[in-house]
Motif scaffolding. Structure first.
Motif, mmCIF file in Angstrom:
data_model
loop_
_atom_site.group_PDB
_atom_site.id
_atom_site.type_symbol
_atom_site.label_atom_id
_atom_site.label_comp_id
_atom_site.label_asym_id
_atom_site.label_seq_id
_atom_site.Cartn_x
_atom_site.Cartn_y
_atom_site.Cartn_z
ATOM 1 N N LEU A 2 1.464 3.801 -2.666
ATOM 2 C CA LEU A 2 1.599 3.841 -4.123
ATOM 3 C C LEU A 2 0.785 2.740 -4.791
ATOM 4 O O LEU A 2 0.132 2.991 -5.822
ATOM 5 C CB LEU A 2 3.071 3.716 -4.515
ATOM 6 N N ALA A 3 0.811 1.532 -4.236
ATOM 7 C CA ALA A 3 0.034 0.444 -4.835
ATOM 8 C C ALA A 3 -1.443 0.801 -4.862
ATOM 9 O O ALA A 3 -2.159 0.485 -5.828
ATOM 10 C CB ALA A 3 0.257 -0.850 -4.049
ATOM 11 N N TRP A 4 -1.922 1.448 -3.806
ATOM 12 C CA TRP A 4 -3.312 1.905 -3.760
ATOM 13 C C TRP A 4 -3.578 2.896 -4.885
ATOM 14 O O TRP A 4 -4.567 2.782 -5.616
ATOM 15 C CB TRP A 4 -3.590 2.539 -2.391
ATOM 16 N N CYS A 5 -2.683 3.838 -5.058
ATOM 17 C CA CYS A 5 -2.863 4.863 -6.089
ATOM 18 C C CYS A 5 -2.792 4.245 -7.488
ATOM 19 O O CYS A 5 -3.610 4.556 -8.362
ATOM 20 C CB CYS A 5 -1.791 5.939 -5.916
ATOM 21 N N TYR A 6 -1.836 3.360 -7.705
ATOM 22 C CA TYR A 6 -1.691 2.736 -9.018
ATOM 23 C C TYR A 6 -2.940 1.954 -9.418
ATOM 24 O O TYR A 6 -3.223 1.788 -10.600
ATOM 25 C CB TYR A 6 -0.493 1.772 -9.023
ATOM 26 N N SER A 7 -3.667 1.458 -8.420
ATOM 27 C CA SER A 7 -4.791 0.571 -8.711
ATOM 28 C C SER A 7 -6.113 1.290 -8.956
ATOM 29 O O SER A 7 -7.090 0.661 -9.363
ATOM 30 C CB SER A 7 -4.988 -0.409 -7.548
ATOM 31 N N ARG A 8 -6.179 2.577 -8.719
ATOM 32 C CA ARG A 8 -7.454 3.298 -8.815
ATOM 33 C C ARG A 8 -7.907 3.371 -10.264
ATOM 34 O O ARG A 8 -7.130 3.717 -11.155
ATOM 35 C CB ARG A 8 -7.331 4.694 -8.228
#
Length: 348
Positions: free
Chosen positions: A295-301
């Protein structure tokens, strides 16, 4: 919580969106109300639903999700505090309980779908109204190759957009978006809006997670950037597969175990499972849970305006929301890309 603007609209949404497709199937009305209350307490202002929810779609439950949200809106009085999104279902003869077996995206369908959703939601307007999937032939929901032989008659995008325009002018919806669309579809919607004076799409709600990154390689990212169409990323945890709970315990309770494998086979592909093992190991080696990292990866895109999360209990919901505060180190991002290079889009 940080907010992002949707397209060129006046809508500014939190980068975490509460998805609701479990309401009415895996979650009771009481569960739904508790999740909605908690999401608002944590600062989330964006709620996404659809006329066909919950999933898997069934005649007995269709519309329950919107009804649960509607009863919460009536009880809480918090309609003005949220940005509410819903969707009209595209054609699917097997779902004859949605406006009949011939339902599609024509003018009469749009009017009925909007009115039905407003009634269930107990509101007089929807902030963002989306086309759930196209009328035309397009590979979606696990299919990933365009097949010309599958061409079929469909409702023209211009007709659908004109019908949505009437709903905007009537004050029943504020802005429009699409879902499960392609780069060509985005550009066609924009072209029709510009040449016919119709509403411009603000958003595209498409699949995006560590096992499904085609948004980056299908020219959708460029098309959306240049046309100011914001991505709403759905299924960021691959129906729970990226939490690694099924890796840790094949009998774990969740969507991939309680529903038939034919419902969503893409997340059960061997390559998805192997990729999940590597992502989980990477997360744990860096002091994170697999869900937090995914999720952190997705939130940061940079191109993701909001990520749609779903949960079946408040503990899961808390973890999913907490991940918004995590910043992944560059070395972790590089290792994620290395895994992606070995297992490229197995869940697409």
């Amino acid at each position: 919580m940080k907010k992002n603007q949707l397209g060129s609209t006046d809508l500014h949404v939190t980068r975490v969106c509460l998805g609701t497709m479990t309401f009415g199937q895996q979650n009771t009305e009481g569960d739904a109300h508790s999740q909605l209350d908690y999401a608002l307490e944590r600062g989330i202002n964006f709620i996404d639903t659809a006329e066909m929810y919950p999933v898997p779609g069934r005649a007995e439950t269709q519309g329950s999700t919107e009804r649960f949200i509607g009863s919460w809106l009536k009880k809480s009085g918090k309609r003005s505090q949220i940005i509410l999104a819903s969707k009209i279902a595209g054609p699917n003869p097997s779902m004859d309980w949605i406006r009949g077996a011939q339902h599609n995206l024509g003018a009469a369908d749009v009017r009925q779908a909007v009115e039905d959703s407003l009634r269930r939601l107990q509101t007089d307007y929807i902030d963002l109204y989306q086309v759930h999937w196209p009328s035309r032939n397009l590979p979606i929901f696990g299919a990933n190759a365009f097949v010309p032989e599958k061409e079929r008659p469909g409702v023209a995008i211009e007709e659908t957009l004109a019908a949505l325009d009437q709903m905007v002018k009537a004050g029943k919806i504020r802005h429009v978006g699409v879902s499960n669309e392609s780069a060509w579809g985005v550009c066609e919607y924009v072209k029709q809006a510009e040449t016919k004076g119709l509403p411009r799409i603000a958003t595209i709600q498409n699949l995006y997670n560590l096992t499904a990154r085609a948004f980056e390689t299908s020219l959708l990212d460029e098309a959306c950037y240049r046309e100011r169409v914001s991505l709403l990323a759905y299924s960021p945890l691959a129906f729970g597969q990226l939490t690694a709970k099924y890796i840790d315990d094949p009998k774990a309770v969740g969507r991939l175990s309680i529903f038939p494998p034919t419902w969503s086979p893409r997340y059960l592909r061997p390559a998805v499972i192997e990729a999940t093992k590597e992502y989980a190991a990477l997360a744990r080696a860096n002091g994170l849970s697999p869900a937090q990292m995914a999720l952190a990866w997705c939130y940061s895109r940079w191109f993701v305006a909001s990520t749609i999360i779903g949960a079946t209990n408040l503990m899961q919901l808390k973890e999913n929301i907490d991940a918004e505060q995590i910043t992944l180190p560059q070395q972790v991002l590089d290792q994620i890309d290395a895994i992606h290079a070995r297992y490229t889009n197995p869940g697409q």
